[in-house]
Design an enzyme around this catalytic site. Structure first.
Site, mmCIF file in Angstrom:
data_model
loop_
_atom_site.group_PDB
_atom_site.id
_atom_site.type_symbol
_atom_site.label_atom_id
_atom_site.label_comp_id
_atom_site.label_asym_id
_atom_site.label_seq_id
_atom_site.Cartn_x
_atom_site.Cartn_y
_atom_site.Cartn_z
ATOM 1 C CB CYS A 113 -1.245 -0.153 0.919
ATOM 2 S SG CYS A 113 -1.428 -1.615 1.191
ATOM 3 C CG HIS A 249 -3.260 2.529 2.630
ATOM 4 N ND1 HIS A 249 -4.072 2.526 1.631
ATOM 5 C CD2 HIS A 249 -2.665 1.673 3.874
ATOM 6 C CE1 HIS A 249 -3.926 1.230 1.479
ATOM 7 N NE2 HIS A 249 -3.691 0.741 2.658
ATOM 8 C CG ASN A 279 -7.122 -1.707 2.073
ATOM 9 O OD1 ASN A 279 -6.223 -1.253 0.759
ATOM 10 N ND2 ASN A 279 -6.443 -2.696 2.804
HETATM 11 O O1 UT7 Z 1 -3.414 -2.002 3.828
HETATM 12 C C1 UT7 Z 1 -2.894 -2.184 4.659
HETATM 13 C C2 UT7 Z 1 -3.086 -2.013 5.926
HETATM 14 N N1 UT7 Z 1 -3.825 -2.037 6.424
HETATM 15 C C3 UT7 Z 1 -4.764 -1.451 7.521
HETATM 16 O O2 UT7 Z 1 -4.106 -0.707 8.386
HETATM 17 C C4 UT7 Z 1 -5.503 -2.674 8.119
HETATM 18 C C5 UT7 Z 1 -5.543 -2.810 9.636
HETATM 19 N N2 UT7 Z 1 -6.732 -3.535 10.099
HETATM 20 C C6 UT7 Z 1 -8.376 -2.943 10.321
HETATM 21 O O3 UT7 Z 1 -8.406 -2.375 9.237
HETATM 22 C C7 UT7 Z 1 -9.387 -3.502 10.908
HETATM 23 O O4 UT7 Z 1 -8.175 -4.702 12.187
HETATM 24 C C8 UT7 Z 1 -9.818 -4.908 10.769
HETATM 25 C C9 UT7 Z 1 -11.073 -4.109 9.641
HETATM 26 C C10 UT7 Z 1 -9.279 -5.800 10.016
HETATM 27 C C11 UT7 Z 1 -10.243 -5.183 11.824
HETATM 28 O O5 UT7 Z 1 -11.379 -4.231 12.606
HETATM 29 P P1 UT7 Z 1 -11.325 -4.677 14.400
HETATM 30 O O6 UT7 Z 1 -11.627 -3.696 15.272
HETATM 31 O O7 UT7 Z 1 -9.615 -4.465 14.405
HETATM 32 O O8 UT7 Z 1 -12.250 -5.959 14.566
HETATM 33 P P2 UT7 Z 1 -11.111 -6.872 15.821
HETATM 34 O O9 UT7 Z 1 -10.264 -7.808 14.645
HETATM 35 O O10 UT7 Z 1 -10.719 -6.445 17.051
HETATM 36 O O11 UT7 Z 1 -13.047 -7.899 15.682
HETATM 37 C C12 UT7 Z 1 -13.619 -7.341 16.358
HETATM 38 C C13 UT7 Z 1 -14.829 -8.381 16.421
HETATM 39 C C14 UT7 Z 1 -14.444 -9.903 16.239
HETATM 40 O O12 UT7 Z 1 -15.789 -9.998 17.430
HETATM 41 P P3 UT7 Z 1 -15.201 -11.579 19.027
HETATM 42 O O13 UT7 Z 1 -13.740 -11.708 19.008
HETATM 43 O O14 UT7 Z 1 -15.566 -9.890 19.285
HETATM 44 O O15 UT7 Z 1 -16.201 -11.837 19.167
HETATM 45 C C15 UT7 Z 1 -14.646 -10.473 14.819
HETATM 46 O O16 UT7 Z 1 -14.466 -11.627 15.447
HETATM 47 O O17 UT7 Z 1 -16.139 -8.123 15.428
HETATM 48 C C16 UT7 Z 1 -15.650 -9.939 14.372
HETATM 49 N N3 UT7 Z 1 -15.643 -9.717 13.743
HETATM 50 C C17 UT7 Z 1 -16.265 -9.018 12.463
HETATM 51 N N4 UT7 Z 1 -18.161 -9.178 12.694
HETATM 52 C C18 UT7 Z 1 -18.522 -9.283 11.213
HETATM 53 C C19 UT7 Z 1 -14.303 -9.591 12.425
HETATM 54 N N5 UT7 Z 1 -14.863 -9.808 11.066
HETATM 55 C C20 UT7 Z 1 -16.033 -8.943 11.399
HETATM 56 C C21 UT7 Z 1 -16.656 -9.166 9.816
HETATM 57 N N6 UT7 Z 1 -18.115 -8.669 10.392
HETATM 58 N N7 UT7 Z 1 -16.495 -8.897 8.736
#
Ligand code: UT7
Length: 322
Positions: A113, A249, A279
């Protein structure tokens, strides 16, 4: 020799994918995706449409939108992508052929990215050294071809698109000092591997799909980008008030908001392409530029800070004058 961006254009596939699409095959919903990422929709390339096709269409748009511009004397093509049609030949060589540009060096950049900004920095260096005069810098991705649609934490994020900038000599510098860097110890936190099954000596799954440890990358991004924006301003003897726009980005709207809060920038200075394109990795910065240009926001003379970050983990930032 100093340099400037003389034109910028984009292409995005017509196939719009809303958040509801994912509800059909993974446990997710529109509200979660919008609130956790800021993404409302993204575009996916067709089955027979690949990264090189998106690049060629972006380049054709650049010509159509800038009458009088020609690619005849382009002497270098740089293509930043993580989703090349194939490893060899390079995207740049295919684009050279399809645009019929003769006597032209060709090189792909693999910096995820951050690739588009790396490309601008390289183009500036080539022109400064006197070896080249007219450089096309692409940031282009067909990430949907490398997305694991079983992984709900990543598949909802990615989209496809392409951007291209033309970099040419300028009497006065309009591409200023840059920052670059990398922390390869985070290699396995964001990767796409078709062959090797180890990164930094640790075993990884190599199925040709994007793997991301979202939480780790998220934290790294806010911390690193905030520090590097301040460093970039200091390196150019500028303050936030001197900037008209900041384009980070577009990985996640919460990262953009987090960095803005950390550096003390108002959100109306932050441009992004996350809402309607998701993204798009190396394409996200030119896409954000294009949205702002079409909205009449970016004007000649505006100072814009651009900073890309991602797989590596690596980053590159530069300040330019539009
Ligand atoms: O482009 C290169 C650089 N990339 C980035 O900078 C990406 C950085 N990361 C992110 O943008 C975020 O970490 C994500 C969007 C990937 C994930 O968001 P988050 O707020 O960090 O979610 P999380 O991984 O902490 O998950 C929170 C909850 C989890 O459930 P529990 O364990 O709390 O019950 C996940 O299982 O959300 C759940 N979850 C979802 N729920 C509904 C994860 N993905 C989904 C989904 N729909 N698609």
């Amino acid at each position: 020799m100093e340099s400037k961006i003389t034109a910028i254009a984009v292409y995005t596939p017509s196939n719009r994918i809303t958040n509801e699409y994912f509800e059909q095959f993974i446990e997710t919903n529109n509200e979660w995706i919008i609130s956790r990422t800021g993404i409302k929709e993204r575009r996916f390339a067709d089955k027979n449409e690949f990264t090189s096709d998106l690049c060629v269409k972006a380049a054709q748009n650049l010509l159509a939108e800038n009458p009088g511009t020609s690619f005849n004397d382009v002497d270098f093509i740089l293509v930043a992508t993580t989703s090349a049609d194939q490893v060899m030949p390079s995207m740049a060589s295919q684009i050279q052929n399809r645009l019929n540009i003769q006597n032209c060096g060709c090189l792909d950049i693999m910096a995820a990215c951050a690739g588009f900004v790396y490309g601008l920095i390289l183009a500036k260096g080539m022109i400064a050294s006197g070896t080249h005069k007219k450089v096309l810098v692409f940031g282009a991705e067909a990430l949907s071809k490398f997305t694991d649609f079983h992984d709900r934490t990543s598949c909802i994020l990615f989209g496809d698109g392409a951007g291209v900038a033309l970099v040419e000599p300028s009497e006065r510098s309009k591409i200023f000092n840059a920052v670059t860097g990398s922390d390869g110890s985070h290699g396995k936190d964001l990767y796409l591997s078709q062959h090797a099954s180890v990164i930094n000596g640790e075993a990884i799954e190599s199925n040709g799909k994007i793997h991301q440890n979202g939480k780790v990358v998220f934290k790294w991004a806010i911390q690193t980008v905030s520090v590097k924006v301040k460093e970039l301003l200091a390196k150019n003897s500028l303050t936030l008030d001197d900037l008209d726009w900041i384009i980070l980005h577009s990985a996640n709207m919460r990262i953009i908001e987090g960095v803005a809060a950390e550096i003390g920038a108002p959100m109306d200075k932050m441009l992004s392409s996350i809402e309607y394109f998701g993204n798009t990795s190396s394409a996200s910065i030119p896409l954000a530029w294009n949205i702002a240009k079409n909205a009449g926001k970016i004007k000649p003379g505006n100072k814009i800070l651009m900073l890309g970050f991602g797989g590596g983990l690596t980053f590159a930032g530069v300040i330019i004058e539009a």
